[in-house]
Design an enzyme around this catalytic site. Structure first.
Site, PDB file in Angstrom:
ATOM      1  N   SER A 196      87.844 -29.362  44.663  1.00 35.60           N
ATOM      2  CA  SER A 196      88.018 -28.862  46.024  1.00 35.60           C
ATOM      3  C   SER A 196      86.789 -29.188  46.870  1.00 35.60           C
ATOM      4  O   SER A 196      86.397 -30.341  46.984  1.00 35.60           O
ATOM      5  CB  SER A 196      88.306 -27.362  45.979  1.00 35.60           C
ATOM      6  OG  SER A 196      88.794 -26.893  47.209  1.00 35.60           O
ATOM      7  N   ASP A 245      99.675 -29.876  45.588  1.00 35.37           N
ATOM      8  CA  ASP A 245      98.420 -29.207  45.928  1.00 35.37           C
ATOM      9  C   ASP A 245      98.069 -29.572  47.359  1.00 35.37           C
ATOM     10  O   ASP A 245      97.357 -30.546  47.606  1.00 35.37           O
ATOM     11  CB  ASP A 245      97.321 -29.642  44.957  1.00 35.37           C
ATOM     12  CG  ASP A 245      95.952 -29.091  45.335  1.00 35.37           C
ATOM     13  OD1 ASP A 245      95.888 -28.147  46.148  1.00 35.37           O
ATOM     14  OD2 ASP A 245      94.950 -29.607  44.823  1.00 35.37           O
ATOM     15  N   HIS A 251      96.005 -26.435  42.263  1.00 29.69           N
ATOM     16  CA  HIS A 251      94.639 -26.725  42.682  1.00 29.69           C
ATOM     17  C   HIS A 251      93.677 -26.358  41.553  1.00 29.69           C
ATOM     18  O   HIS A 251      93.567 -25.199  41.166  1.00 29.69           O
ATOM     19  CB  HIS A 251      94.315 -25.914  43.932  1.00 29.69           C
ATOM     20  CG  HIS A 251      93.097 -26.383  44.654  1.00 29.69           C
ATOM     21  ND1 HIS A 251      92.960 -27.664  45.145  1.00 29.69           N
ATOM     22  CD2 HIS A 251      91.954 -25.732  44.999  1.00 29.69           C
ATOM     23  CE1 HIS A 251      91.807 -27.783  45.750  1.00 29.69           C
ATOM     24  NE2 HIS A 251      91.163 -26.630  45.673  1.00 29.69           N
TER      25      HIS A 251
END
Length: 648
Positions: free
Chosen positions: A170, A329, A356
């Protein structure tokens, strides 16, 4: 009176317990406090000075077995979610008792990579955690420039072999990719995992529509972190005496962000936190109407900080990348494919139905309790094999290309190019009686939809998984009947594999100039169950397709999202709108039916607009209005004549 006595007794008990905790803490040691055979303490926390004098907090974890004179590569992870937590006296006690306690054990990366011969360095980015400075925008140029000083520090250590890799999920993954732009010769390889190549249009405002399902909660969380407010993180919005008690307990357990070594009283930490002045992320993102809109009070646009906008610098680095993304995602898969298609860096890309971070299987046809295709060890085992080659000179060279998994039982495939070469496009036209058919209808017609603001894909969608990586679950979408306008095809004659971006051309009018458009591809089983396949999102003001000022394109119409290309609808006037649905790889089975659904709202994830105007959408079809859907179907999956065949 009784309540006061009870509270007093409880306080006395807590006071006595704290004395015990302090005594235990003096005689117990933590894993990070152990000294390695090299003579270095395994975990160290300190400040590195950036080029402009700002103190940047880092945490270093060395391999437990590091020998005197031994050198190892380092992996760096830059985060705005606290590089480490302060260990409280209560945490020490819990660890001494054999119980889990926040901040005591190494994080996931040191726990996995230290035993495999890597040092791990985590960084609080400027203006966050224990670092000094102001965090004016995510991935600002000054934030990224700080990594040069951190990498300089790493390679100056006696334990360093002079080679550094960067990784993360991320935000941390995007940091890893952007580290390449500092052009440091020691940075040899990066692994951006589940990162957002274009966080503005793949996450925050997909299609130009504000997405509070993620942004609102994320904004509150990072604001609390930047204030080192443990209470707001543990119990957001809580108030009253019970909340105060909970906050006190949270402070004793969680401790907040970790100070650097030698700052036991937290004086330097307090100075750093006092400098933090993060803009209200939610407000800043809501005001981003266009790609060239300024971010908050900065001189930058959000585009300035995105990986796609730093292409020249990233390519100039030549740094190889190992990338993982999930089909559902947010739109990380579309971003990963855009990077693969446009950037010249060597890339190994994995695409699969991962949530994710990869903890859940998100295949909408699979049982929701099915474990992910890869375990944690398999995920990071693949990452480690990549780093071993570039940082240690061990193992086989990573295979460049795309390894992707086709959902609903299709299995793994490999391609060196995207879109895959062996595929056709099959066109289906919208027709009367809300049908999908393989030929252009001979009669014009239309269907209208009064926008229903209760229409929703739920609260466990692809747009919610970035809040900590929960599962993605689309329930039986038959419950949306009447809230969406649907067109359905005949049963499929055999299984097909849809791989790539589905395209739509819709002839549409609206009663307002700037409606939200949500389009879904669905599969209807023989039992009537409606399963989500993929979707497209567009705010109508961004409808104009262009061939210039498009920063990247993979498999669809070009759209700039720039202010000068804004083109509202004329209410009541028919316009052609081309939309690209988010990329998918899905097997659709014999006997199931393709279905296209149109809505004007998705209250589960997106901000509804035009509520006071009671908007109406009208979809047109026929020889004068050839509204159609174009599916990328792998060659040989469908007999000729089943749909109009358009060879790529």
């Amino acid at each position: 009176m009784r309540l006061k006595k009870a509270i007093a007794a409880g306080a006395a008990l807590m006071g006595g317990a704290l004395v015990v905790v302090v005594l235990v803490a003096q005689f117990s040691s933590l894993p990070g406090e152990q000294v390695t055979p090299s003579g270095e303490q395994r975990n160290q926390s300190l400040y590195v000075t950036a080029d402009d004098g700002t103190a940047i907090a880092i945490d270093v974890w060395l391999p437990e077995s590091l020998a005197a004179g031994e050198t190892v590569p380092a992996l760096i992870a830059g985060t705005r979610y606290w590089r480490a937590q302060r260990v409280t006296p209560l945490g020490r006690l819990l660890h001494w008792l054999g119980m889990a306690a926040p901040g005591v054990l190494p994080g996931e990366y040191p726990a996995f990579f230290n035993p495999r011969g890597y040092a791990v360095v985590t960084v609080d980015v400027r203006g966050t955690g224990a670092s000094y400075g102001v965090h004016r925008m995510e991935y600002s140029p000054t934030e990224i420039a700080d990594y040069r000083a951190v990498i300089d520090w790493i390679v100056s250590r006696g334990w360093s072999n002079g080679k550094v890799g960067a990784l993360g999920v991320s935000y941390v993954g995007t940091s890893a990719e952007l580290m390449t732009t500092v052009q440091h010769p020691a940075l040899k390889a990066v692994a951006p995992l589940y990162s957002d190549f274009d966080a503005q249009y793949h996450l925050a405002t997909p299609g130009g529509i504000y997405q509070p399902g993620f942004i609102a909660a994320w904004s509150d969380a990072v604001s609390a972190m930047d204030r080192n407010d443990v209470c707001a993180l543990a119990w957001p919005g809580a108030s009253g005496w019970l909340a105060a008690l909970r906050c006190r307990l949270a402070g004793h357990l969680y401790g907040g962000v970790k100070p650097v070594d030698g700052d036991a009283r937290g004086a330097r930490l307090a100075q750093a936190v006092a400098q933090h002045n993060t803009p209200d992320v939610q407000q800043a993102v809501r005001e981003l109407e266009f790609r060239d809109s300024p971010y908050a009070d900065t001189p930058w646009t959000m585009a300035d900080s995105q990986a796609y906008a730093r292409r020249a610098d990233i390519e100039r680095s030549g740094v190889p990348m190992f990338v993982i993304a999930g089909w559902l995602d947010a739109a990380t898969a579309d971003g990963a494919l855009a990077r693969y298609t446009h950037f010249s860096n060597p890339q190994s890309l994995i695409l699969a139905p991962f949530s994710h971070g990869g903890d859940h299987d998100t295949d909408p046809f699979a049982d929701i309790h099915r474990p992910p295709l890869w375990s944690f060890d398999e995920h990071y085992g693949a990452v480690e094999a990549f780093f071993a080659y570039y940082l240690k000179g061990r193992g086989a060279p990573p295979v460049e290309g795309i390894r992707y998994h086709i959902m609903n039982g299709g299995g793994w495939r490999f391609s060196e190019v995207w879109p895959p070469l062996q595929r056709d496009r099959w066109d289906y036209y919208l027709a009367g009686d809300q049908r999908l058919q393989p030929k252009t209808p001979v009669v014009n017609g239309s269907q209208s939809l009064a926008v229903d603001f209760t229409a929703s894909t739920g609260l466990q969608t692809r747009w919610h998984t970035q809040l900590g990586g929960p599962d993605v679950v689309y329930t039986n979408r038959i419950d949306q009947a009447g809230k969406v306008l649907r067109f359905q095809g005949e049963p499929l004659a055999r299984d097909i594999e849809v791989v790539g971006n589905v395209q739509l051309s819709l002839y549409l009018s609206a009663s307002v100039a700037d409606p939200n458009l949500h389009v879904y591809l669905e599969s209807v089983g023989p039992d009537g169950r409606v399963t989500y396949v993929t979707e497209g999102v567009l705010r109508a003001i961004h409808r104009k397709g262009v061939d210039v000022d498009v920063p990247y394109r993979v498999d669809g119409a070009g759209r700039s999202y720039l202010r000068r290309h804004a083109q509202p609808l004329v209410p009541g006037e028919v316009a052609r709108i081309d939309m690209t649905l988010y990329v998918t790889a899905m097997r659709l089975t014999e006997g199931s039916r393709l279905q296209v659904a149109l809505a004007g709202a998705d209250t589960g994830a997106f901000e509804s607009r035009n509520i006071d105007h009671q908007p109406r959408l009208t979809l047109y079809h026929g020889p004068d209005y050839p509204s159609r859907i174009s599916l990328p179907v792998m060659v040989g999956d469908m007999p000729a004549g089943s749909a109009q065949r358009v060879l790529r």
